[in-house]
Motif scaffolding. Structure first.
Motif, PDB file in Angstrom:
ATOM      1  N   PHE A   1     -13.792 -40.744  24.234  1.00  8.91           N
ATOM      2  CA  PHE A   1     -13.956 -41.272  22.864  1.00  8.91           C
ATOM      3  C   PHE A   1     -13.411 -42.505  22.171  1.00  8.91           C
ATOM      4  O   PHE A   1     -13.758 -43.646  22.398  1.00  8.91           O
TER       5      PHE A   1
ATOM      6  N   GLY B   1     -21.628 -31.509  24.413  1.00 13.50           N
ATOM      7  CA  GLY B   1     -20.871 -32.254  25.144  1.00 13.50           C
ATOM      8  C   GLY B   1     -21.436 -32.642  26.546  1.00 13.50           C
ATOM      9  O   GLY B   1     -21.325 -34.211  26.615  1.00 13.50           O
TER      10      GLY B   1
ATOM     11  N   GLY C   1     -23.663 -36.305  25.621  1.00 18.28           N
ATOM     12  CA  GLY C   1     -22.483 -37.441  24.724  1.00 18.28           C
ATOM     13  C   GLY C   1     -21.635 -37.524  25.606  1.00 18.28           C
ATOM     14  O   GLY C   1     -21.825 -39.311  26.602  1.00 18.28           O
ATOM     15  N   VAL C   2     -21.763 -36.786  27.221  1.00 18.06           N
ATOM     16  CA  VAL C   2     -20.729 -37.845  28.044  1.00 18.06           C
ATOM     17  C   VAL C   2     -22.114 -38.042  29.176  1.00 18.06           C
ATOM     18  O   VAL C   2     -21.620 -39.855  29.378  1.00 18.06           O
TER      19      VAL C   2
ATOM     20  N   SER D   1     -12.344 -35.215  25.379  1.00 21.02           N
ATOM     21  CA  SER D   1     -13.765 -35.397  24.926  1.00 21.02           C
ATOM     22  C   SER D   1     -12.942 -36.620  23.825  1.00 21.02           C
ATOM     23  O   SER D   1     -13.742 -37.492  23.849  1.00 21.02           O
TER      24      SER D   1
ATOM     25  N   LYS E   1     -15.701 -37.727  33.213  1.00 19.60           N
ATOM     26  CA  LYS E   1     -16.990 -37.857  32.801  1.00 19.60           C
ATOM     27  C   LYS E   1     -17.155 -36.287  33.083  1.00 19.60           C
ATOM     28  O   LYS E   1     -17.845 -35.483  32.978  1.00 19.60           O
TER      29      LYS E   1
ATOM     30  N   LEU F   1     -19.540 -37.555  21.107  1.00 17.78           N
ATOM     31  CA  LEU F   1     -18.270 -37.137  21.582  1.00 17.78           C
ATOM     32  C   LEU F   1     -16.973 -36.342  20.393  1.00 17.78           C
ATOM     33  O   LEU F   1     -16.456 -35.816  20.650  1.00 17.78           O
TER      34      LEU F   1
END
Length: 248
Positions: A241, A76, A79-80, A237, A13, A88
């Motif tokens: 995921f 991004g 998403g993290v 990524s 991450k 992601l």
């Protein structure tokens, strides 16, 4: 074991956030370059001729790519931080599309580079002969050519003979403009003396090509570095995921 997995997940991450910071910065750099190309587009067209307008579309590409990359960095990071599988996967798909597009553009440029060079030479020479009016004139062609010749220490596209029979020679009755001279203020810069001590003997086309070749390693290194970052970001990524699915 579980704590070890969590540590690895945290490192991934953290890496993803760092990569997205780089992607965002790269996006703003591309955006700035694209804006610069469009702002100075008229000057470039006056030098290279109207056909070069097709190649100036790279400005639009850079602006679009810059905006996408900046947005991509934001997606991004979100998403993290939120551990969103949708964001992601969206990041991965957009990054993969950009990467494929860049590879396709590079292949096209490599295949047609001789055609591009030929068109540039022809159009630039016509612009020099028909549109250049004199040293210090404010029209785009004169300003552009004066800037190029002064910056790259060159004269004409191939050499000073490109001005023979040109609009400039007919109007000024000089073989070359002052921007061809090593010292434009010197009395020896009379438009007649063509000795190498007075004017630059090399043409601007060869000077520009030499500059590109001198910096080819840097340019290539930057391109490879960007490609590596894009591939790593896609891999990270995708790993995040998949890991989120395992957690669920």
């Amino acid at each position: 074991m579980e704590s070890h997995v969590q540590s690895v997940f945290f490192c991934i991450k953290f890496l993803m956030v760092g990569i997205n910071a780089i992607v965002t910065i790269a996006g703003f750099v591309l955006l700035g370059f694209g804006v610069w190309v469009k702002v100075h587009g008229d000057s470039i067209l006056q030098i290279l001729g109207p056909r070069a307008g097709h190649f100036l579309n790279v400005g639009y590409f850079c602006i679009a790519a810059g905006c996408i990359l900046a947005l991509l960095g934001f997606i991004g990071c979100c998403g993290v931080i939120k551990e969103s599988k949708i964001l992601l996967m969206l990041f991965f798909i957009i990054m993969a599309t950009i990467f494929i597009g860049e590879v396709a553009c590079a292949i096209i440029i490599l295949i047609f580079q001789s055609i591009v060079a030929s068109v540039f030479q022809k159009e630039a020479l016509q612009s020099l002969k028909n549109n250049y009016t004199g040293y210090g004139d404010k029209n785009f062609a004169s300003y552009g050519w004066d800037s190029v010749m002064s910056t790259f220490h060159c004269c004409g596209l191939n050499n000073y003979t490109d001005f023979i029979g040109s609009f400039y020679q007919k109007q000024k009755e000089r073989l070359y403009p002052r921007s061809c001279c090593r010292d434009p203020t010197s009395p020896d810069c009379d438009g007649i003396d063509t000795s190498f001590t007075v004017i630059y003997t090399k043409g601007c086309f060869q000077a520009v090509i030499s500059m590109i070749k001198r910096n080819s390693i840097v340019i290539g290194g930057v391109a490879v570095g960007i490609a590596v970052i894009e591939v790593i970001s896609m891999a990270v990524s995708l790993a995040l995921f998949i890991n989120l699915f395992r957690i669920v």
